[in-house]
Scaffold this motif. Sequence first.
Motif, short mmCIF file in Angstrom:
data_model
loop_
_atom_site.label_atom_id
_atom_site.label_comp_id
_atom_site.label_asym_id
_atom_site.label_seq_id
_atom_site.Cartn_x
_atom_site.Cartn_y
_atom_site.Cartn_z
N LEU A 105 0.73 -1.03 -0.02
CA LEU A 105 -0.07 -0.14 0.12
C LEU A 105 0.88 1.32 -0.09
O LEU A 105 0.61 2.25 -0.67
CB LEU A 105 -1.03 -0.02 1.29
N THR A 106 2.14 1.24 0.81
CA THR A 106 2.66 2.50 0.93
C THR A 106 3.60 2.70 -0.37
O THR A 106 3.83 3.69 -0.86
CB THR A 106 3.73 2.18 2.01
N LEU A 109 1.06 2.03 -3.95
CA LEU A 109 -0.13 2.79 -4.19
C LEU A 109 0.05 4.27 -3.44
O LEU A 109 -0.89 4.95 -3.46
CB LEU A 109 -1.45 2.14 -3.37
N CYS A 110 1.21 4.55 -2.76
CA CYS A 110 1.49 5.84 -2.39
C CYS A 110 0.67 6.21 -1.41
O CYS A 110 0.25 7.35 -1.14
CB CYS A 110 1.23 6.78 -3.63
N VAL A 111 0.20 5.39 -0.58
CA VAL A 111 -0.49 5.64 0.55
C VAL A 111 0.62 5.97 1.88
O VAL A 111 1.29 5.02 2.00
CB VAL A 111 -1.52 4.58 1.14
N PRO A 112 0.53 7.03 2.49
CA PRO A 112 1.65 7.16 3.55
C PRO A 112 1.60 6.15 4.48
O PRO A 112 0.59 5.68 4.99
CB PRO A 112 1.24 8.48 4.03
N SER A 113 2.54 5.72 5.05
CA SER A 113 2.73 4.55 5.90
C SER A 113 2.21 4.74 7.18
O SER A 113 1.51 3.53 7.34
CB SER A 113 4.29 4.20 6.17
N ILE A 115 -0.73 6.01 7.60
CA ILE A 115 -2.18 5.56 7.19
C ILE A 115 -2.27 4.11 6.94
O ILE A 115 -3.33 3.23 7.57
CB ILE A 115 -2.80 6.53 6.00
N SER A 116 -1.54 3.58 5.85
CA SER A 116 -1.63 2.22 5.52
C SER A 116 -1.47 1.18 6.65
O SER A 116 -2.04 0.36 6.77
CB SER A 116 -0.57 2.05 4.54
N ILE C 305 -8.35 2.67 2.81
CA ILE C 305 -7.07 2.63 1.76
C ILE C 305 -7.90 2.83 0.51
O ILE C 305 -7.18 3.57 -0.42
CB ILE C 305 -6.75 1.21 1.81
N LYS C 321 6.07 7.95 2.05
CA LYS C 321 7.04 7.36 3.29
C LYS C 321 6.03 6.63 4.53
O LYS C 321 4.98 7.25 4.78
CB LYS C 321 7.81 8.49 3.70
#
Lengths: 313, 501, 321
Positions: A105-106, A109-113, A115-116, C305, C321
């Motif tokens: 996900l991080t 899919l570029c979800v900040p870690s 949040i993921s 998500i 990050k």
Amino acid sequence: MTMQRIKPHLPWITLLVLTAMVGVVDPNFLRPANLLSLAGDIVPLFIMALGLTFAIYIGGIDLSVQSMANMITVIASIYLASLGAWVAVLCIAAGFGLGMVSGFLTTRLCVPSFISTLAVGGVCFSIAQWLSGNRALNMDAEQRNAVFGWMIGHTGIVPNELFLAAALLALCLFIERRTILGRVLKAVGAGEPAAKASGIDVGRYKMLAFAISGALAAIAGLLFSVKLSGGAPTIANGFLLPAIVAVLVGGTPLTGGVGGVLNTLIGTLIVAVIRASMLYLGVEATQQQMLFGLVLIGAIALTIDRSKLRTVK
Amino acid sequence: MYQLSSVDKKFPGVHALKSIDFHIKRGEIVGLVGENGAGKSTLMKVIYGAYQPDGGQILIDGKPVHFANPRQAMKRGIGMVFQEQSLIPNLTVMENIFLGYEAQFTRLGVVNWKAMAAAAKKQLAKVKLEIDPATVTSALSFAQRQLVELAKVLTLEERIEGDLVILLDEPTSVLSEEEVKLLFKLVRELTSRASFIFVSHRMDEVMALSDRIYVMKDGQVMDVVAKADADASAIQHKMVGRHVDREYYREQRQKPYDASRTLFEMRDIVLPGRPHKLDLALHPGEVLCLVGTEGSGREAILRTIYGMLAPVSGRFEMKGQELRNFNPRRSVAMGVGYVPRERKVEGIVSGMNVYENITLSQLGRYSRAGVIDVAREKALARDWIRKLSIKAHSEFADCGNLSGGNQQKVVLSKWRSGGSDIMLLDHPTRGLDIGAKEDVYDMIRDMSDDGVGIVLVADTLEEAIGLSHTIVVLKDGAIRQRFDCRPGAKPSLYDLLHHMI
Amino acid sequence: MKMKLTRENVIRWAPALVLLGLVVLFTAINPAFLSQRNLARIALAATPPMMVALGVTFIIVMGSIDLSMEGAVSLCAVLFCLLFLKLGGSLGAGAWLAIPAILLCGAFFGWLTGMVHVRLQIPSFMASLAMGFVGTGAAVLVTGGDIVRIDDDVFRALLTWRILGFPLMVHIAVLLVLLAWFIQNHTTLGRNFYAVGGGEELAHASGVNVRRVRLAGFALAGVFYAIAAIFQVARLGQAESVTGANLMFIAITSVVVGGVALWGGIGGVLNAVVGVLIVNVIGNGMVVIGLPNYLQDGLLGVLVIVAVVLSTDRRLVSFAK
């Protein structure tokens, strides 16, 4: 400049000073047996912090470790009866796999870690509640001793947990210092664009970092449930804060790239000594969380590399 | 009325502005031209208050002034229309126009939208833009946004007693020809209220619009040309006229390349967002230089060869193999090395030592089953520290602490030690002092001798001419002209400039 | 361009459609879902998280994040109860003073979080996470781990007095939503949140005092957390150090699922409202159709998500990050 030179040495100096301080107040504290049992108690936290180090080392964070450990205590308690020793494999695989999901996900899919991993933590919590029916579970004591008894006994005066911790530390240290994975993770933490421009598929390695974090959180959960001979969906609550503190106080900054698993060892010991000192200095346990919160802010403020943050959001 | 008198500005290692004298009269349009790095942008920053000069004076109506920040400069009537969009896309047009100056429309912190819309309408009328001020900015075209920027700056008119000076930084770079004409007409009309400083790469536009033109080079004003005397080629002479030394670029070491073999060949390659087809080939030992202004498509070509950008159509052959998927890993594996412009960001990893940096692109070669053989890495690093005489106390030195030239050497050793034979050099000498530049030139010749093909985007035109076997001039994403650069028969600066702008 | 338009439209309308779809789905399975009683139940459960979500929306619009709400709500709730009891234990007898006092308290706590973030230059997610721990810790410290009860009929009227079948606090919450919407759309502060979120450096260059806006944002969020704490106390009749537990996950999920982009500048109060409703409809609906409600966290994790992935323009983000 001098501050820059002292900085890498601050963690172990802090550890020595704190230990000495408590030792002066109560010399009993420094007895080897006491120190060893103290160290033995902190092993689940240490293992969790060890994994978390990888996530922070690359400049991310893993907020799912606590829920992961919770879930694993449930899984271990339920499947010990049917799987025996294989339950360890199941636990580690679950941790590794879910960590991989956070990583995917991080990185892809570029979800900040933050949040993921928060979301994956939510998934873990649900699984734990679902599997346990939202109840506390117990392991069969006999079977636990037969399968995992070696984890929690003593060899001489040394708690067996410490051997497990040492083995995992050695493994992590090897990964960090001697493998491609470790090298790439360092490059990602210190300068991701340059690592990318060197033709490295950075994402793959970042995913592995989160997977390692998940796997070690799972081992921490397994050990914890063996120690308590049971599991519950909230049994490991209260681990997240000290784990993050341990990593950051040890000198791996939130921005990543420096520090590493040895630092986390020192950081965890600092956490242990602070806890013990509260006991010895007569500070109530209820103040622990507040204290750790403040220590956390201090540690971040001291270690963070602001040149890596273009704007602080 | 606005004047700079012997203004100096120094940065560590660079004397960016050397005793600049500059003045602008009421209602005048002044052009400002110069090559990249000539000091234009520093000068503009001094004018609109982002930089404070180290020496000299800023005078308004003869009285010295001092600006600590752009807001203070605005208070004295100096406004900037930025080249890069400085409007916040998720806000409405009127909010952008009055951003930071909402107080006039608020009571107890509550905004009177009607009053703001009416005021915004008035500003937009100045630039003849008929849009609803409540439109969200991201819905506007580039040209419209440019005009909104201008309208934003023109709010100075109401706020400021006295004269206005407005800086236009490359305002035409995203506009069509028609839109440029409209903008120029507007600027001319507005000279009744403001003076303008116009900065552009496009010589013809500067000459068409400006009353006077300042020509800058190496942080100095070379000349001030009045409109009547303006002559494009004369101005270009002054922009680039530098002492060119054949020794300096190691021209005597330039040998013919091996035209019989091809390292890569692009045929009818179309890049995303560009309509033109590109044909390009690189041979062993050749230095191929891509020349063009900023945004002419040089970077896109480099990025395509490196695999960071996938072409829309066309045929791309590398070492006899047609490429279908594009990613840096594949390119590196095929022997492409990339020396990026942002050395400190993409070139080296600061915080890692010399050997860690050198093997970063070839970890597979120095490991077995994922375990790194550190001893071999160190030996390799020591070898290259010696070969390129990298000034580092040992292979353990943190690359972040090395000088720029030595960092560049580390980046080059990273690729050379891995056997890369297609090297992409993006501004390899940027920010280096003369000695370090010469080292890089030597290394380029060494690589040529070893049969490495080099694609170069040079820092200056002389560098391009001095170093290359072949020059390809790009403009607006298309290849305009090719030059063969045999020693003794090299094209002149003006040959190139003619096709560039 | 066309592609982008549809994308934007999808993002804009997806949350509302999801909400509608969920309502239809649950009603189809069990018509009792749409009964007035059940709707009141949903509204009541949604009220405290709604306040928290409103607060954090302002922060997310700025492009920052606030994870301190659990600690903030717990601390405010505990302090509120203690103060309430000290001031006489009855709303009529001067204990009403506890309400403004606790709002100030919330603002101060938020401001403190903002200071840690802005002054010490610590990324907001970590600064607020740490402050959240400090808040919970302080709540433990104040109560010594005990539960503080409030038994004031006047105060509990927030829960017990029903208008049109909905408890009083739901109506007050609606008014507060309108207030938040007003702050967002009609005040300089609200608009500056968007300016900071849309382009911090540009806003700074235009003369917006970004630091002050950030501090004000965190303080404002703190006020809403304090309101959430008061509602939570009214709902439960007591406060303890875990009163705020689980609010972080629910609030963040709600705001993100509602369509507020984590990158800042996009979405707002109305999105937060839709998001909170989605989350609570899911929670309630699962019970109504007979599924164990502990699947909720997992489902929300997945939803969050999906929402972030949908709202992220990956062409613009080089790496996360």
